[in-house]
Write a protein that holds these residues in place. Structure first.
Motif, PDB file in Angstrom:
ATOM      1  N   TYR A   1       0.828  -1.203   0.000  1.00 47.86           N
ATOM      2  CA  TYR A   1       0.000   0.000   0.000  1.00 47.86           C
ATOM      3  C   TYR A   1       0.866   1.259   0.000  1.00 47.86           C
ATOM      4  O   TYR A   1       0.591   2.219  -0.732  1.00 47.86           O
TER       5      TYR A   1
ATOM      6  N   SER B   1       2.797   2.416  -6.402  1.00 47.32           N
ATOM      7  CA  SER B   1       2.410   3.658  -7.062  1.00 47.32           C
ATOM      8  C   SER B   1       1.442   3.343  -8.196  1.00 47.32           C
ATOM      9  O   SER B   1       1.018   2.196  -8.366  1.00 47.32           O
TER      10      SER B   1
ATOM     11  N   GLU C   1       4.055   2.329 -12.419  1.00 49.39           N
ATOM     12  CA  GLU C   1       4.950   2.957 -11.441  1.00 49.39           C
ATOM     13  C   GLU C   1       6.076   3.746 -12.105  1.00 49.39           C
ATOM     14  O   GLU C   1       7.112   4.013 -11.511  1.00 49.39           O
TER      15      GLU C   1
ATOM     16  N   TYR D   1       6.793   7.154 -10.339  1.00 50.55           N
ATOM     17  CA  TYR D   1       7.646   6.973  -9.153  1.00 50.55           C
ATOM     18  C   TYR D   1       9.111   6.929  -9.567  1.00 50.55           C
ATOM     19  O   TYR D   1       9.969   7.607  -8.985  1.00 50.55           O
TER      20      TYR D   1
ATOM     21  N   THR E   1      -6.295  13.985  -5.586  1.00 49.89           N
ATOM     22  CA  THR E   1      -6.763  12.669  -5.140  1.00 49.89           C
ATOM     23  C   THR E   1      -8.271  12.653  -4.946  1.00 49.89           C
ATOM     24  O   THR E   1      -8.775  12.083  -3.978  1.00 49.89           O
TER      25      THR E   1
ATOM     26  N   ARG F   1      -3.859   1.352  -8.901  1.00 50.80           N
ATOM     27  CA  ARG F   1      -2.714   0.855  -8.137  1.00 50.80           C
ATOM     28  C   ARG F   1      -2.700  -0.668  -8.144  1.00 50.80           C
ATOM     29  O   ARG F   1      -3.363  -1.318  -7.308  1.00 50.80           O
TER      30      ARG F   1
ATOM     31  N   HIS G   1       2.268  13.325  -5.703  1.00 45.58           N
ATOM     32  CA  HIS G   1       1.787  12.317  -4.756  1.00 45.58           C
ATOM     33  C   HIS G   1       2.705  11.091  -4.734  1.00 45.58           C
ATOM     34  O   HIS G   1       2.263   9.955  -4.552  1.00 45.58           O
TER      35      HIS G   1
ATOM     36  N   ARG H   1       1.788   8.199  -7.084  1.00 46.45           N
ATOM     37  CA  ARG H   1       0.679   7.301  -6.755  1.00 46.45           C
ATOM     38  C   ARG H   1      -0.622   7.602  -7.486  1.00 46.45           C
ATOM     39  O   ARG H   1      -1.576   6.851  -7.365  1.00 46.45           O
ATOM     40  N   GLN H   2      -0.652   8.681  -8.273  1.00 48.82           N
ATOM     41  CA  GLN H   2      -1.904   9.061  -8.905  1.00 48.82           C
ATOM     42  C   GLN H   2      -1.881   8.952 -10.428  1.00 48.82           C
ATOM     43  O   GLN H   2      -2.612   8.171 -11.008  1.00 48.82           O
TER      44      GLN H   2
END
Length: 451
Positions: free
Chosen positions: A46, A50, A54, A57, A187, A193, A300, A303-304
């Motif tokens: 969690y 990402s 990813e 990231y 968000t 994810r 983020h 992660r988004q």
């Protein structure tokens, strides 16, 4: 963290010599792996995961390699007199670090948000409390004495679709002693994810990370028929239903509009409002026009939005515009730390500087503070972000792994290490103070022949 931060390094060596004890690892990669051993697979994924492939990231991490520090010698630097003091919203902090908001901390340590907030207070670093916290606004504020003037807590808002709930959360935070409102803009729906999807893991549905919502009087009255979903008489179905409502309210799938920011100012009143998730110069300029006191440049942590531009590249553009920082020129030589050039504000564009004439200030906005996150793993990363325009650097995953391994002490250890690393890196590169950091101390990869 008063005094030279390098004392932490000396303390490690001295204690090791005298007692044989070794510190919590000072290497990010090792700390991450140590945390992975101590927490659940779902919890690790969690926080570590990402969006989608990813790539964002990884782009965040790779971006730091595209700017390189050019050390200056014989620059009259003194490690015992290094200056990392940072002024944010009228308060001077000893370091330029901020604790980024991270939700569902109960997955990582039993003391959760309380431990993190207490670490921030102990070190004099602003702590940012997530809407998705495991501990309520009031309980974390009480545990860390955030109502005291010298202790700094910021409240991070996931903007609910219900305006009365928004008002309730904001006013609770203000009453509890939080000194700034951080509004996360990116968000309104969770990103795709795969790690969480493959685990079929959404912690909020089981009652984790919803403490602020389930303790809110308006939420209980409006969405739980006046019955506390955590109370003795509540059923498992009551709790699940409340959790679903909470998730739907803070992740409604509908973005807010710039015109709605005025509502937040009405609810919050006096005090800084920081817009988090700004990733373009256009949005940064709109944030200024909307009256934001702070701009938090962030994607983020990847992660988004997958395939997005790195936060550091966003910062470089925003820093040049809003802070009036120079373009990437051939690095100069600092020969006298007392006469070193310092970044200047774009007064003609954004009004006076922070200490300018108050009559002009009433007609023109002062420039907003710039906070940066996404990808910082060491002192050199922080140094580059500050050089590219950040007033402060926010840290996320590193301190979360520290929390997982050693609770409050683990969080403190991470920040002590980052501060010492930054202080040493600066002075060894010929920089005495963070006020001297600007793009001229960097060279972009590929432009080395222009040195």
């Amino acid at each position: 963290m008063e005094g030279p931060k390098v004392q932490y390094m000396r303390q490690i060596y001295l204690e090791g010599y005298q007692t044989g004890n070794k510190p919590q690892t000072t290497k990010y990669a090792e700390l991450r792996l140590e945390a992975q051993k101590r927490i659940s697979k779902e919890g690790f994924n969690y926080a570590d995961g990402s969006a989608s492939t990813e790539k964002t990231y990884q782009t965040n991490l790779n971006a730091f390699d595209q700017w390189q520090i050019v050390p200056r010698m014989l620059a009259d630097t003194d490690i015992t007199d290094a200056n990392m003091k940072t002024e944010l919203f009228g308060t001077t902090f000893q370091t330029p670090f901020v604790i980024s908001p991270i939700g569902v901390q109960e997955l990582y340590h039993e003391d959760a948000d309380k431990a993190t907030a207490q670490a921030g207070v102990a070190l004099g670093i602003p702590y940012t409390h997530s809407t998705a916290a495991s501990t309520s606004i009031e309980d974390v504020a009480s545990a860390a004495d955030l109502d005291k003037e010298e202790n700094h807590g910021w409240y991070q808002l996931y903007w609910p679709s219900d305006e009365k709930l928004t008002e309730s959360l904001i006013k609770r935070a203000k009453k509890a002693g939080f000194k700034a409102l951080v509004v996360t803009l990116d968000t309104f729906a969770l990103g795709w994810r795969p790690r969480d999807l493959n685990d079929a893991f959404n912690p909020f549905l089981s009652g984790k990370g919803v403490a602020n919502m389930l303790s809110d009087p308006y939420f209980i009255e409006q969405y739980c028929e006046g019955k506390d979903p955590r109370g003795k008489e509540a059923t498992k179905e009551d709790l699940f239903g409340a959790c679903v409502q909470a998730v739907n309210l803070v992740n409604p799938g509908i973005s807010r509009k710039w015109s709605e920011l005025a509502t937040l100012r009405k609810f919050w009143g006096d005090g800084p409002i920081i817009l988090k998730g700004i990733q373009s110069l256009l949005d940064a300029n709109r944030a200024v026009e909307a009256g934001a006191d702070g701009i938090w440049v962030s994607n983020h942590g990847g992660r988004q939005v997958d395939g997005a531009i790195s936060s550091l590249h966003c910062l470089s553009a925003i820093g040049r515009s809003i802070r009036g920082l120079p373009l990437y020129l051939t690095p100069g030589i600092i020969t006298d730390r007392n006469k070193a050039s310092q970044p200047t504000d774009l007064g003609l564009v954004y009004g006076v500087g922070r200490e300018g004439d108050e009559d002009r200030a009433s007609k023109q906005r002062r420039r907003p503070y710039l906070i940066f996150d996404s990808g910082v793993r060491c002192g050199a990363d922080a140094m580059k972000a500050l050089a590219l325009g950040a007033d402060a650097v926010a840290i996320g995953r590193p301190w979360l792994w520290g929390l997982s391994v050693n609770g409050q002490e683990g969080v403190e250890t991470v920040f002590k290490g980052l501060a010492a690393d930054l202080e040493l890196n600066m002075t060894l590169a010929g920089i005495q103070s963070t006020t001297q950091l600007n793009p001229n101390i960097l060279v972009k990869a590929g432009q080395e022949p222009h040195l």
